[in-house]
Structure formats: structure tokens, C-alpha cells
Design an enzyme around this catalytic site. Structure first.
Site, PDB file in Angstrom:
ATOM      1  N   ASN A 107      49.609  26.030  45.161  1.00  0.00           N
ATOM      2  CA  ASN A 107      49.477  26.401  46.573  1.00  0.00           C
ATOM      3  C   ASN A 107      50.314  25.354  47.308  1.00  0.00           C
ATOM      4  OD1 ASN A 107      47.491  28.507  46.110  1.00  0.00           O
ATOM      5  ND2 ASN A 107      46.097  26.835  45.603  1.00  0.00           N
TER       6      ASN A 107
ATOM      7  N   LYS B 108      53.997  30.337  43.255  1.00  0.00           N
ATOM      8  CA  LYS B 108      52.857  31.241  43.357  1.00  0.00           C
ATOM      9  C   LYS B 108      53.112  32.086  44.595  1.00  0.00           C
ATOM     10  CE  LYS B 108      47.828  31.094  44.212  1.00  0.00           C
ATOM     11  NZ  LYS B 108      46.627  30.242  44.171  1.00  0.00           N
TER      12      LYS B 108
ATOM     13  N   GLU C  19      46.385  35.180  46.359  1.00  0.00           N
ATOM     14  CA  GLU C  19      45.366  34.385  47.047  1.00  0.00           C
ATOM     15  C   GLU C  19      45.876  33.825  48.372  1.00  0.00           C
ATOM     16  OE1 GLU C  19      44.158  31.511  44.034  1.00  0.00           O
ATOM     17  OE2 GLU C  19      42.652  32.936  43.321  1.00  0.00           O
TER      18      GLU C  19
ATOM     19  N   ARG D  32      54.970  32.721  38.851  1.00  0.00           N
ATOM     20  CA  ARG D  32      53.638  32.989  38.283  1.00  0.00           C
ATOM     21  C   ARG D  32      53.243  34.459  38.386  1.00  0.00           C
ATOM     22  NH1 ARG D  32      49.169  30.160  40.442  1.00  0.00           N
ATOM     23  NH2 ARG D  32      48.246  29.498  38.493  1.00  0.00           N
TER      24      ARG D  32
ATOM     25  N   ARG E 191      40.727  44.288  39.329  1.00  0.00           N
ATOM     26  CA  ARG E 191      41.631  43.162  39.583  1.00  0.00           C
ATOM     27  C   ARG E 191      42.428  42.751  38.358  1.00  0.00           C
ATOM     28  NH1 ARG E 191      39.782  37.110  41.458  1.00  0.00           N
ATOM     29  NH2 ARG E 191      41.164  36.086  39.983  1.00  0.00           N
TER      30      ARG E 191
ATOM     31  N   ASP F 182      41.222  34.796  35.058  1.00  0.00           N
ATOM     32  CA  ASP F 182      41.452  33.470  35.641  1.00  0.00           C
ATOM     33  C   ASP F 182      40.789  32.366  34.821  1.00  0.00           C
ATOM     34  OD1 ASP F 182      42.074  31.408  37.299  1.00  0.00           O
ATOM     35  OD2 ASP F 182      40.692  31.962  38.897  1.00  0.00           O
TER      36      ASP F 182
ATOM     37  N   GLU G  26      38.171  23.749  35.192  1.00  0.00           N
ATOM     38  CA  GLU G  26      37.670  24.411  36.395  1.00  0.00           C
ATOM     39  C   GLU G  26      36.402  25.208  36.118  1.00  0.00           C
ATOM     40  OE1 GLU G  26      40.509  27.019  38.234  1.00  0.00           O
ATOM     41  OE2 GLU G  26      39.067  27.786  39.693  1.00  0.00           O
TER      42      GLU G  26
HETATM   43  C1  BDP Z   1      42.123  29.712  40.382  1.00  0.00           C
HETATM   44  C2  BDP Z   1      41.703  28.611  41.275  1.00  0.00           C
HETATM   45  C3  BDP Z   1      42.567  28.572  42.487  1.00  0.00           C
HETATM   46  C4  BDP Z   1      43.980  28.406  42.027  1.00  0.00           C
HETATM   47  C5  BDP Z   1      44.318  29.651  41.305  1.00  0.00           C
HETATM   48  C6  BDP Z   1      45.730  29.723  40.788  1.00  0.00           C
HETATM   49  O1  BDP Z   1      40.369  28.806  41.635  1.00  0.00           O
HETATM   50  O2  BDP Z   1      42.165  27.563  43.335  1.00  0.00           O
HETATM   51  O3  BDP Z   1      44.824  28.103  43.059  1.00  0.00           O
HETATM   52  O4  BDP Z   1      43.497  29.743  40.183  1.00  0.00           O
HETATM   53  O5  BDP Z   1      45.896  29.650  39.588  1.00  0.00           O
HETATM   54  O6  BDP Z   1      41.587  29.467  39.129  1.00  0.00           O
HETATM   55  O7  BDP Z   1      46.646  29.873  41.564  1.00  0.00           O
END
Ligand code: BDP
Length: 724
Positions: A227, A304, A308, A341, A353, A382, A410
Site C-alpha cells: 500500500n 498493488k 483494497e 500483484r 471473491r 489471502d 498475519e
Molecule cells: C492482506 C492484509 C492487507 C494487505 C493485503 C495485501 O490484511 O493489509 O495489504 O493482504 O496483500 O493480507 O495487499
């Protein structure tokens, strides 16, 4: 008298080489303490008498320093750097700089080990026996030195050396998810990069970071979060990044950055970021040119986009290929690459999803520039404790794909839980995609064996933070280690990797090695069992991703069902699980046959993925003969029992371990056992509200009721405070 002198000498030797460093974990697997077995020590002292590295390139210089420091520690004496090789000399170099190596190894022979590979052999030349580390390039010399040192650290015999090590994986890269200045959401603590001190002050940790990475073959790093923060692309930060790149360069570690698609607007003040706009194109080119002035070997960007909330080319009605190619063209003249990505999903698309990345990327196979590689998470959702392999592997033969594994935990208890992740990486790498028939393993897809990709690679989301021991949990180091080893050789086994790490990090005592590496290898399945057995997924507490939250449902203000738990488990009175079979979302269709059929049919679907692909009745009979409900409860229970066993084993190992690292792990295991119990109990009491069945015999009764778990908040977990 003689005996007394002997005794005094040996005491002196011992005192001299008692490690000055406390066992605080800083030294990772590169501890280089005196070989503890006297016979083996004697053997090494006889076998190795000196070294000769005639190349004085920065990389060979650091190889020499490493060899010198390591041998001084391991052998308890400092060895001479010689200019004429004698019996027992380690001769390391490339044909350009070592006439001995040039005499012994033809270019063709060295080419067998590739650009970064090396040979380690015992050689007899002109009547002299020595150990040779020969490579085409100086980075191979450094890698070879680390390999030989690993063998000594593991007390291996050096008599019949015939090592040839090479890799097909070109980009072996860490992705730091560090914000300026915090690591993302506390997963790894604070960031290791002291931006406010750079470029003037260089923490010695940066050098040790590069050493540690080089020791396992990691050759790239993305310094900050996907991000992306656009500040990194301003001259002020370019200078800071360049200072880090200078430190890493001798170790073969190249720097890469995360790029944000709207940087031309945010920094460049343009009014669009449309990838086909000529001003946007010019801005990226100018920015890339400038970056390369600061960092001539800058690796490239990771991006990215349209994921999100991150901006992306789709915002301008362009494609991912348009977005990636724009950046690819900007860095291509300098030899850079783009890692784009594939972790994308959109709440406006009313699709399951997990199907979205495949749907968004597969149609663009072959549409990306040659210097673009798609970075694909190991599974389609994820980084869950268990996911099936990502269906994009094998499905894009014309577009290089690199897997992205998560080293930071995570969904595995951050820096508090002990979970060795090599088994989960291995599970993905050894999964058979069947893209070219049986045996089309993910590893063979990504290393180019099947697909002949022009770029190959593997990314690992790093768990390195500002903690003195790098990863908070001592065992977090093993995941960093495992990632590096698998990025070099994706066919290694978890057992091999665990054993290496334990020997280098703790001891060569056979019994202890077996016990620690044994529970490491089991720890991932244990973690799956106490969190998400039988294919359950994404039922953690939203926001923190630490504790359980299967009850988490849509907040009326939040339009995203796919960020809730109920979206994924779909429990009701009939059963539980997400129907992704041909009668449901049909995500199974994204896999090649016969994997598709395997996942599609409830009768043959692997039970560890059952609820990933099927909504199954509580009374459904499993292979064990038990009902789904009973089995689920028992698996949760097994998970808790498993982590308790590790705790007991760790306590028993206390006499063989140093106090500091023992305590680091002990204290965390107490929390892990407690948290495993919370996961198990919370999930059982929650799912029981649907199954309405009794908890089977053999399962420890839950401690509290559902309301208690819903209200529970952690106050003693690094990264979380007063959060679930
Ligand atoms: C998820 C995380 C998120 C990441 C995202 C990602 O919760 O905060 O930014 O992956 O891979 O697992 O971009």
C-alpha cells in the site's frame, strides 16, 4: 606440569571463545560459535589451514571477511589468508581473478552452476589438496562461502566434497510491509528502517540484514508496504534508499520499491494517472531515470493496483496489462522489472471473491511486457492457515508468475505464536496443477521448467522488524530462513530446512535437533487445527486478524460482505462451508482436470479443504467414520493438545538451551496455548449455535460462553492492545 599447561591452554581457549554476544537472537543462524565436539573440532583444524580469495571486488571482500570471522569463531583460531595455496587451503574465486580456478574450471563447466551458482570440491592440484569454491561470478563465491560455512556449522564432513549448487529462480525477494515508520498493523512490530536517520547514519543492522539474506540466497528487497507511500519516489527518499542500496550491494541484495499508480498525480501534480496518457508516460520515465541515477542497479517496482482501495489502471478503464506495461517501459532501459500483484478483488463484482484474481488476469496471458512478472499469493484468498494452491499457477504459460508467500504471521499469531511455515510453502510448491498433465508441480511452473518463463522468482512478505532478535519470536527466524532456502531451491523439504536451521541456531546434539525440528514441522498443522480445521477460512477477528471472530458479520455501514467471517463459513442449521463446487460458485472450474473434479466432488475432495469447497451437513460422515461436527470439534481439540505438547517439550529441552532464547519462546508458548484454547472454544461454541449438537467425548469442554469470547480483548500481544 605438562598436564597443567595443557589444561590452562584449553581453559584459555574456552574463555577466549565464549561468545561475547549474549544469546539474544541477534546472530540468527550465523552464530559461528566454537565447534563443540572436540573430535570434530580437531578434524576441522586439520582439514582447513588457511584461505585464499584473490579477488578484491566488494563482494569477494565481504566473502573473505565472513570466512575469516566465521572460521575464527568455529575453529577457535584465526586462519591465515595465504597467497600460495597449500594443503588445506580454501581457494575461493572466479576464473577472472584466480589463476588456480581458471586452470581447473572451464567456462562451460562453471556455466553449469549458472550466474549465481557455485562448486565446492576437494581438489588435488600439483600435488596439493585444497578445498575449492569456484563460481562464474563473485556473488557465487559469496554464496559458496556461506554454503561451506553452513556445512561446518552443521558439523558435516568435508572429505568428499562435490557440491554443485545452482538456482533457476532469478528474483528471490523480500517484501517488507513496513509503513513509514511502523510495520503494518503490528504484524512485525516497528520497521527496521530508520528513515529519519538516513542517509547520513547507517545502522550496522543494515549490513547484518544483507549478510543474513545473502547467506540464504535472497537477492532483493522491497523496502516498504505494497500500500505504497509516494514519498519514496521523491528525491529526498531516493537518497535514503540509495544509502541502503549501497550497504546491500556487496551482498548481492538489490533494492526495489512499491509504486503507487497515482504517484504522477500526487507528486507530479498531473490531473490523471491514466497509463496511456502521454504526460503520465513521460512522468514515469523521468522518475525512473532519476531513480537510476541514485541507484544504478535499482531492481524495479512492485505494484498493488485496484485492490483494497488502491488506485489502478481499471479506474481509467484500462487493463492491468496497460498499467504494468507503462511501468515496465519506464524501467526497461535500465534493466528493471515490474512485479504486478494479482491480489485483486473488488466488492462491486458480485463473484465469489476467490475467483476474481483468475478472472481478472487469465484473459491477459501474453499481454504483458517481457520484464513484467505477476506476483500471485500462494492461495486464491489471502494467506489463510490453509488454502488450496492458486489456480493461476499453470494457467498463464505466456506470463511469468512468481508466488508470494507470507513470512510474517498475519494469520498465524503475529510474533507471539510458534509456527514453522515451511510446510505451508512446501504444500503449495509441491501441489500438482496438472497444467501439462501429471507432475506439473507449482514449483515447476514458477521455476520455468514447464513454462520457460524469461523471469522467475519468489516473494516473501517479511517478518523482520526492529526487535533486537529481528523477528520478535526466535522461531520467526526459521520462517525467514525457510523462505530463502526455498526461493533458491523450491524442491527442498520442510524437514531438511528445519534441521539445518536448528543445527545452526541452537545445537548439533542429535536428540535435540530431532526433537525441535520434529515439532517445528508439526506446528503448522497444529495451528490450522486450532484455528481453521477442515478447510474453514477467514474466520479471524476482522481488523486485527489475531483472535477468532467467526461471528463477525456485516456492519450495516460497511458494504463489504467479503470482509466478514459469515461470508466465508456460511454456517446454518444444515451445515457449514462455502459451496464452490459446480453446484455453487464453481470456483473449482478454475483448476485443471482432474484437480477440478477432485475438488468438485464432496466424496473425494481432500478433507483438509472440504469446507473451502463444499457446504457440508453437520451429519456428513468423514473418513474417520465420525460426523463433520464431531470431527471438527476433535480437530480443534487436537490443535490445542498439539501446542500443549510443544510447550511441554520445550520445557523439557530447557537444560540444553541458553536461558535467554529459552525464555523468549517459553513466555510466548504460554500465550499461544491460551490463545489456541480461545480459538477452539470460541469456534466450537459459536458453531454449536447452528449444529445444535453436543460436544463429543474427548473434547475438553469450553471454558466460557459465546458472549465471553465475543467480548474478549487481548492486552498482552505485541501489535495489539485492547484489541480482539
Ligand atoms: C492482506 C492484509 C492487507 C494487505 C493485503 C495485501 O490484511 O493489509 O495489504 O493482504 O496483500 O493480507 O495487499
Amino acid at each position: 606440569m605438562k598436564a597443567l599447561i595443557k589444561l590452562l591452554v584449553s581453559v584459555f581457549l574456552l574463555v577466549d571463545f565464549i561468545p561475547l554476544n549474549a544469546e539474544d537472537g541477534y546472530r540468527l543462524w550465523l552464530r559461528y560459535d566454537l565447534v563443540s565436539n572436540p573430535e570434530i573440532l580437531e578434524y576441522y583444524r586439520e582439514t582447513i589451514t588457511g584461505y585464499m580469495i584473490s579477488d578484491d571486488s566488494p563482494t569477494c571482500k565481504v566473502a573473505e571477511t565472513e570466512l575469516q570471522n566465521a572460521l575464527t569463531g568455529l575453529l577457535g583460531r584465526s586462519l591465515p589468508s595465504v597467497s600460495v595455496a597449500g594443503n588445506g587451503t580454501i581457494v575461493a574465486g572466479t576464473p577472472e581473478t584466480s589463476s588456480l580456478i581458471a586452470e581447473m574450471y572451464s567456462e562451460n563447466k562453471l556455466q553449469e552452476a549458472g550466474d549465481e551458482g557455485y562448486f565446492i570440491e576437494n581438489t588435488r592440484h600439483n600435488g596439493i589438496n585444497f578445498i575449492v569454491i569456484a563460481a562464474k561470478n563473485d556473488i557465487g563465491v559469496l554464496y559458496g562461502v556461506f554454503h561451506l560455512l553452513r556445512m561446518i556449522q552443521m558439523n558435516q564432513n568435508l572429505d568428499n566434497l562435490s557440491v554443485m549448487s545452482s538456482t533457476k529462480m532469478k528474483v528471490r525477494i523480500l517484501n517488507h510491509w513496513d509503513m513509514l515508520p511502523m510495520g503494518e498493523r503490528g504484524f512485525t512490530g516497528n520497521t527496521i528502517w530508520k528513515w529519519n536517520e538516513l542517509p547520513g547514519k547507517l545502522d550496522p543492522r543494515y549490513t547484518d540484514y544483507a549478510r543474513a539474506n545473502a547467506s540464504i540466497g535472497i537477492n532483493g528487497t522491497v523496502l516498504t508496504n505494497v500500500n505504497a507511500d509516494v514519498r519514496l519516489l521523491t528525491p529526498e527518499y531516493m537518497e535514503k534508499v540509495a544509502a541502503l542500496a549501497d550497504v546491500f550491494r556487496p551482498y548481492g541484495v538489490r533494492v526495489y520499491l512499491a509504486a503507487k499508480v497515482t504517484a504522477p498525480m500526487e507528486i507530479g501534480k498531473l490531473n490523471t494517472a491514466d497509463p496511456l496518457d502521454k504526460d503520465v508516460i513521460a512522468w514515469w520515465k523521468k522518475t525512473a531515470d532519476e531513480l537510476y541515477k541514485y541507484i544504478p542497479d535499482f531492481g524495479g517496482f512492485v505494484v498493488k493496483a485496484n485492490s483494497e482501495g488502491q488506485p489502478g489502471p481499471l479506474d481509467y478503464n484500462r487493463t492491468h496489462a496497460d498499467g504494468a506495461n507503462l511501468l515496465a517501459d519506464a524501467v526497461a532501459p535500465h534493466g528493471g522489472i515490474i512485479m504486478w500483484r494479482a491480489f485483486v478483488y473488488d466488492n462491486k463484482v458480485p463473484e465469489d471473491r476467490i475467483k476474481q484474481p483468475f478472472n481478472e488476469f487469465m484473459p491477459f496471458d501474453g499481454k504483458f511486457r517481457k520484464n513484467v512478472i505477476l506476483q500471485v499469493k500462494n492461495g486464491p484468498l489471502d494467506f489463510q492457515p490453509r488454502e488450496p494452491f492458486h489456480p493461476l499457477f499453470g494457467a498463464m504459460p505466456e506470463t511469468p508468475l512468481m508466488p508470494e508467500f507470507q513470512i510474517l504471521q498475519e494469520y498465524f499469531g503475529f510474533t507471539t505464536h510458534l509456527t514453522f511455515l515451511a510446510p505451508s510453502y512446501e504444500e503449495c510448491l509441491k501441489a500438482d496443477t496438472y497444467c501439462m498433465g501429471e507432475g506439473s508441480l507449482v514449483a515447476k511452473v514458477i521455476d520455468g521448467t514447464i513454462t520457460d518463463y524469461p523471469i522467475t522468482g519468489m516473494a516473501g512478505v517479511s517478518n523482520i522488524g526492529a526487535d533486537r532478535n529481528w523477528t520478535g519470536h526466535i522461531f520467526g527466524q526459521s520462517n525467514w530462513y525457510a523462505f530463502g532456502r526455498l526461493a533458491w531451491d523450491p524442491y527442498m523439504s520442510s524437514e531438511e530446512i528445519a534441521e539445518e536451521w536448528v543445527r545452526m541456531t541452537f545445537t548439533n546434539d542429535e536428540d535435540v535437533v530431532g526433537r525441535i525440528s520434529g515439532f517445528m514441522v508439526e506446528s503448522r498443522e497444529i495451528a490450522v487445527n486450532y484455528r481453521t480445521p477442515l478447510g474453514l477460512h477467514h474466520i479471524m477477528y476482522a481488523g486485527t486478524h489475531y483472535g477468532p471472530g467467526p461471528w463477525f458479520d456485516r456492519d450495516p455501514r460497511d458494504p463489504r460482505p467479503d470482509w466478514t467471517s459469515v461470508y466465508y463459513h456460511r454456517a446454518d442449521e444444515k451445515g457449514v462451508g462455502f459451496n464452490r463446487s459446480s453446484s455453487g460458485s464453481n470456483a473449482v472450474a478454475q483448476y485443471f482436470s482432474p484437480v477440478r473434479e477432485l475438488f468438485d466432488k464432496v466424496e473425494i475432495c481432500p478433507e483438509n479443504l472440504l469446507l473451502w469447497f463444499h457446504h457440508v451437513s453437520w451429519d456428513h460422515k468423514l473418513k474417520s467414520g465420525r460426523t463433520l461436527w464431531d470431527e471438527m470439534c476433535l480437530r480443534y481439540n487436537e490443535g490445542v493438545e498439539g501446542i500443549r505438547e510443544i510447550q511441554t517439550e520445550w520445557d523439557r529441552l530447557k537444560p540444553f538451551l541458553d536461558a535467554e532464547r529459552y525464555e523468549n519462546v517459553r513466555e510466548r508458548l504460554v500465550k499461544q496455548v491460551r490463545d489456541a484454547r480461545i480459538w477452539k472454544d470460541a469456534c466450537i461454541v459459536y458453531f454449536q449455535t447452528f449444529s445444535k449438537k453436543a460436544i463429543p467425548e474427548g473434547v475438553e469442554p469450553p471454558e466460557h460462553n459465546l458472549e465471553w469470547y465475543k467480548a474478549h480483548r487481548y492486552t498482552d500481544i505485541p501489535g495489539l492492545f485492547g484489541a480482539p
